[in-house]
Design an enzyme around this catalytic site. Structure first.
Site, PDB file in Angstrom:
ATOM      1  N   GLU A 265     -34.482  53.273  15.883  1.00 28.37           N
ATOM      2  CA  GLU A 265     -34.143  51.848  16.002  1.00 28.37           C
ATOM      3  C   GLU A 265     -35.105  51.006  15.171  1.00 28.37           C
ATOM      4  OE1 GLU A 265     -31.393  50.481  17.436  1.00 28.37           O
ATOM      5  OE2 GLU A 265     -30.873  52.589  17.646  1.00 28.37           O
ATOM      6  N   TRP A 268     -34.184  50.623  11.718  1.00 30.25           N
ATOM      7  CA  TRP A 268     -33.120  49.664  11.385  1.00 30.25           C
ATOM      8  C   TRP A 268     -33.710  48.407  10.759  1.00 30.25           C
ATOM      9  CZ3 TRP A 268     -27.958  49.254  10.980  1.00 30.25           C
ATOM     10  CH2 TRP A 268     -27.193  50.315  11.470  1.00 30.25           C
ATOM     11  N   TRP A 296      -9.926  33.422   8.805  1.00 25.46           N
ATOM     12  CA  TRP A 296     -10.630  32.983  10.013  1.00 25.46           C
ATOM     13  C   TRP A 296      -9.992  31.698  10.522  1.00 25.46           C
ATOM     14  CZ3 TRP A 296     -13.854  36.620  11.530  1.00 25.46           C
ATOM     15  CH2 TRP A 296     -14.553  37.385  10.593  1.00 25.46           C
ATOM     16  N   ASN A 334     -29.763  43.967  23.101  1.00 27.42           N
ATOM     17  CA  ASN A 334     -29.005  44.399  21.925  1.00 27.42           C
ATOM     18  C   ASN A 334     -27.550  44.733  22.224  1.00 27.42           C
ATOM     19  OD1 ASN A 334     -28.723  45.317  19.101  1.00 27.42           O
ATOM     20  ND2 ASN A 334     -28.478  47.326  20.059  1.00 27.42           N
ATOM     21  N   TRP A 352     -18.037  35.166  11.173  1.00 26.35           N
ATOM     22  CA  TRP A 352     -19.329  35.670  11.643  1.00 26.35           C
ATOM     23  C   TRP A 352     -20.491  34.765  11.223  1.00 26.35           C
ATOM     24  CZ3 TRP A 352     -23.064  36.769   8.008  1.00 26.35           C
ATOM     25  CH2 TRP A 352     -22.639  37.032   6.695  1.00 26.35           C
ATOM     26  N   TRP A 375     -24.883  41.108  12.124  1.00 19.88           N
ATOM     27  CA  TRP A 375     -23.629  40.343  12.192  1.00 19.88           C
ATOM     28  C   TRP A 375     -22.584  40.983  11.287  1.00 19.88           C
ATOM     29  CZ3 TRP A 375     -21.566  36.862  15.424  1.00 19.88           C
ATOM     30  CH2 TRP A 375     -22.415  36.253  16.341  1.00 19.88           C
TER      31      TRP A 375
HETATM   32  P1  FAD Z   1     -35.974  47.951  20.742  1.00 18.91           P
HETATM   33  O1  FAD Z   1     -34.720  48.623  21.128  1.00 18.91           O
HETATM   34  O2  FAD Z   1     -37.150  48.182  21.589  1.00 18.91           O
HETATM   35  O3  FAD Z   1     -36.271  48.357  19.245  1.00 18.91           O
HETATM   36  C1  FAD Z   1     -37.582  48.292  18.656  1.00 18.91           C
HETATM   37  C2  FAD Z   1     -37.559  47.459  17.405  1.00 18.91           C
HETATM   38  O4  FAD Z   1     -36.707  48.023  16.422  1.00 18.91           O
HETATM   39  C3  FAD Z   1     -37.034  46.048  17.625  1.00 18.91           C
HETATM   40  O5  FAD Z   1     -38.048  45.215  18.134  1.00 18.91           O
HETATM   41  C4  FAD Z   1     -36.571  45.664  16.234  1.00 18.91           C
HETATM   42  O6  FAD Z   1     -37.638  45.234  15.431  1.00 18.91           O
HETATM   43  C5  FAD Z   1     -36.062  46.993  15.686  1.00 18.91           C
HETATM   44  N1  FAD Z   1     -34.600  47.081  15.893  1.00 18.91           N
HETATM   45  C6  FAD Z   1     -33.966  47.651  16.934  1.00 18.91           C
HETATM   46  N2  FAD Z   1     -32.624  47.587  16.757  1.00 18.91           N
HETATM   47  C7  FAD Z   1     -32.428  46.949  15.569  1.00 18.91           C
HETATM   48  C8  FAD Z   1     -31.278  46.585  14.824  1.00 18.91           C
HETATM   49  N3  FAD Z   1     -30.044  46.852  15.247  1.00 18.91           N
HETATM   50  N4  FAD Z   1     -31.455  45.935  13.658  1.00 18.91           N
HETATM   51  C9  FAD Z   1     -32.681  45.638  13.180  1.00 18.91           C
HETATM   52  N5  FAD Z   1     -33.821  45.986  13.840  1.00 18.91           N
HETATM   53  C10 FAD Z   1     -33.698  46.626  15.025  1.00 18.91           C
HETATM   54  N6  FAD Z   1     -33.024  41.854  15.570  1.00 18.91           N
HETATM   55  C11 FAD Z   1     -34.008  41.066  15.109  1.00 18.91           C
HETATM   56  O7  FAD Z   1     -35.173  41.466  15.109  1.00 18.91           O
HETATM   57  N7  FAD Z   1     -33.737  39.820  14.616  1.00 18.91           N
HETATM   58  C12 FAD Z   1     -32.466  39.308  14.586  1.00 18.91           C
HETATM   59  O8  FAD Z   1     -32.261  38.172  14.114  1.00 18.91           O
HETATM   60  C13 FAD Z   1     -31.425  40.116  15.114  1.00 18.91           C
HETATM   61  N8  FAD Z   1     -30.134  39.644  15.153  1.00 18.91           N
HETATM   62  C14 FAD Z   1     -29.149  40.442  15.677  1.00 18.91           C
HETATM   63  C15 FAD Z   1     -27.835  39.967  15.688  1.00 18.91           C
HETATM   64  C16 FAD Z   1     -26.805  40.749  16.229  1.00 18.91           C
HETATM   65  C17 FAD Z   1     -25.395  40.227  16.222  1.00 18.91           C
HETATM   66  C18 FAD Z   1     -27.108  42.024  16.737  1.00 18.91           C
HETATM   67  C19 FAD Z   1     -26.010  42.891  17.297  1.00 18.91           C
HETATM   68  C20 FAD Z   1     -28.399  42.522  16.702  1.00 18.91           C
HETATM   69  C21 FAD Z   1     -29.440  41.749  16.170  1.00 18.91           C
HETATM   70  N9  FAD Z   1     -30.761  42.228  16.113  1.00 18.91           N
HETATM   71  C22 FAD Z   1     -31.743  41.418  15.601  1.00 18.91           C
HETATM   72  C23 FAD Z   1     -31.073  43.628  16.431  1.00 18.91           C
HETATM   73  C24 FAD Z   1     -31.465  43.935  17.862  1.00 18.91           C
HETATM   74  O9  FAD Z   1     -30.570  43.362  18.766  1.00 18.91           O
HETATM   75  C25 FAD Z   1     -32.880  43.482  18.219  1.00 18.91           C
HETATM   76  O10 FAD Z   1     -33.793  43.908  17.250  1.00 18.91           O
HETATM   77  C26 FAD Z   1     -33.295  44.095  19.554  1.00 18.91           C
HETATM   78  O11 FAD Z   1     -32.415  43.700  20.575  1.00 18.91           O
HETATM   79  C27 FAD Z   1     -34.690  43.646  19.888  1.00 18.91           C
HETATM   80  O12 FAD Z   1     -35.053  44.098  21.153  1.00 18.91           O
HETATM   81  P2  FAD Z   1     -36.227  45.124  21.347  1.00 18.91           P
HETATM   82  O13 FAD Z   1     -37.425  44.658  20.625  1.00 18.91           O
HETATM   83  O14 FAD Z   1     -36.362  45.371  22.807  1.00 18.91           O
HETATM   84  O15 FAD Z   1     -35.642  46.408  20.625  1.00 18.91           O
END
Ligand code: FAD
Length: 459
Positions: A265, A268, A296, A334, A352, A375
């Site tokens: 993750e 990502w 849209w 997430n 979007w 997105w």
């Molecule tokens: P954990 O699950 O603990 O993951 C650890 C770290 O990995 C996160 O802190 C983050 O830095 C990174 N990470 C995890 N999943 C993703 C992912 N899908 N994409 C990119 N990095 C990821 N994340 C953001 O940091 N900024 C945003 O603006 C953002 N916008 C989002 C918009 C949408 C529509 C969606 C579906 C997801 C988005 N995310 C975004 C990704 C993700 O939802 C968050 O990073 C995550 O929920 C953060 O929670 P956590 O730190 O507990 O994640």
């Protein structure tokens, strides 16, 4: 005494594993500066929730610097101008900073580099974007091969040590007062819930990492369940660079146990930045050009639906819980982000980009690369994306991921509802009068989305 050296802080608000600070500290008296620059990013200037975070994070950074005898200089304006003026004022020619990859920061780095001796360092990603390449030398567009290739380069470099001593200039240049920047909301103060949820700053970030280490083994099992705290909640700390991804990687890895799902993750984040380096306009331009023709709904027509989505009044409890969690805390789980985004794009057929903008303003972790990439992934318009026709059904997702307690927490009108009825009170005949009926039926929304998509298929 040697010439002072500037350290230009941006989304790297930490003292440890901070290669720019470490390099400057080796060279001479250090002048750390943060420039509040709304001109360079223009319409990508930080949103409201990010500004709340920034205020607190800058305060903490200044305190940490003061504990070392230094301080953080605050200036406002266009980065290249402010930095050039500051350099002239203090007699500096050299400036250290970490690489930032948002298109506006790359432009600013170029402009600063033309005027001053700008030294850029790595440290905000596991690997500098562009390091891993395909067999033919290109950058990766698809996540899975990117992850595989990046894993070959792991572990990331050991974190850079915090300088034991920071030499300071004989006199400090003037600094703005943080309070004068008015980064915090006042009327109304919509951020009262943020402080209960978050501790911005490097210490808060490290405490988050430490507490997550104990939970990491259960990450795989719990990360999709919004009712429990199954994820790290490190995203705003990582976004503002209060902790480096290399530090997170090493701490988690050293703790042992199975952390691969978590690290995947984390990657990502690197992947998203790797896409932005290839497609700088990814925040506004579809990765797949065929989506340019998707019909849209006009936002004037969909205005009421869009407003209902933003304030969590769609009649779909899982969507509403997510949107209200976002409003109250600046963050959303997430799994729920995916459901809420999919609902806006497909059930409501709203472009979007409108959702992306709302998240940009309301998320404390709003990140150009991650927001756009996710997105576009949900929309199906991205270079690596979900298939548009795979439409998430919120009423199925909600029980599947056991969202009952999550909904009870964030939608107080429904807090008294027990059992499965929580996922769809209307269907169970127990929808309270103050909670709205569904603004669109699942089948109707789905069919409208599929009909719209059929107009562009293969286009
Ligand atoms: P954990 O699950 O603990 O993951 C650890 C770290 O990995 C996160 O802190 C983050 O830095 C990174 N990470 C995890 N999943 C993703 C992912 N899908 N994409 C990119 N990095 C990821 N994340 C953001 O940091 N900024 C945003 O603006 C953002 N916008 C989002 C918009 C949408 C529509 C969606 C579906 C997801 C988005 N995310 C975004 C990704 C993700 O939802 C968050 O990073 C995550 O929920 C953060 O929670 P956590 O730190 O507990 O994640």
């Amino acid at each position: 005494m040697s010439e002072p050296v500037i350290v230009w802080f941006r989304r790297d608000l930490r003292l440890s594993d901070q290669a720019a600070l470490a390099a400057a500290a080796r060279e001479g008296p250090v002048v750390p500066v943060y420039v509040l620059d709304d001109e360079t990013p223009r319409h990508r200037a930080m949103g409201g929730a990010s500004r709340w975070w920034l205020h607190h994070s800058l305060k903490r950074l200044d305190e940490s610097l003061r504990a070392k005898g230094a301080r953080l200089i605050l200036r406002r304006g266009k980065s290249e101008q402010v930095l050039t003026e500051l350099a002239k004022e203090i007699g500096a020619t050299r400036i250290h900073a970490l690489h930032h990859y948002e298109p506006w920061w790359r432009n600013a780095e170029k402009a600063v580099g033309e005027k001053l001796d700008l030294r850029l360092h790595d440290g905000n990603y596991l690997l500098p974007p562009g390091t891993v390449r395909t067999g033919s030398g290109g950058m990766y567009k698809i996540y899975t091969p990117f992850w595989r290739a990046l894993s070959e380069h792991m572990p990331p470099p050991e974190p850079v040590r915090t300088p034991a001593r920071i030499e300071t200039p004989a006199t400090w240049p003037d600094s703005d007062a943080l309070e004068d920047w008015a980064l915090l909301p006042v009327k109304p103060d919509w951020a009262t819930g943020f402080a209960e949820e978050w501790t911005p700053g490097e210490d808060g970030a490290r405490a988050r990492v430490a507490s997550f280490i104990d939970e990491a083994a259960a990450y795989e099992e719990r990360r999709n369940i919004p009712s429990v705290e199954g994820t790290s909640r490190l995203s705003p700390h990582l976004h503002f660079g209060e902790v480096s991804p290399a530090y997170v990687w090493h701490r988690l890895h050293d703790a042992g146990g199975s952390v691969e799902t978590f690290l995947k993750e984390l990657v990502w984040r690197d992947y998203a930045q790797n896409l932005i380096c290839q497609f700088p306009a990814y925040g506004k331009e579809n990765g797949r050009a065929q989506f340019d023709a998707l019909p849209w709904r006009d936002l004037r027509e969909a205005k009421g639906d869009f407003a209902a989505w933003k304030c969590g009044m769609t009649g779909y409890p899982i969507v509403d819980a997510g949107m209200r969690e976002l409003w109250a805390t600046g963050w959303m789980h997430n799994r729920v982000r995916m459901i809420a985004a999919s609902f806006l794009i497909k059930h409501l057929l709203v472009d979007w980009r409108h959702g992306e903008q709302w998240f940009w303003d309301t998320l404390v972790d709003a990140d150009y690369a991650s927001n756009a990439t996710n997105w576009q992934w949900v929309a199906g318009s991205g270079v690596d994306a979900n298939i548009f026709t795979r439409i998430m059904a919120p009423l199925t997702q909600s029980p599947k991921f056991d969202a009952g307690d999550y909904i009870r927490r964030w939608v107080p009108e429904l807090a008294h509802i027990r059992g499965d009825a929580i996922h769809d009170p209307e269907e169970y005949g127990c929808r309270p009068a103050k909670y709205p009926a569904k603004i669109v039926e699942h089948r109707e929304g789905r069919e409208r989305a599929l009909a719209a998509f059929s107009r562009i298929k293969g286009g």
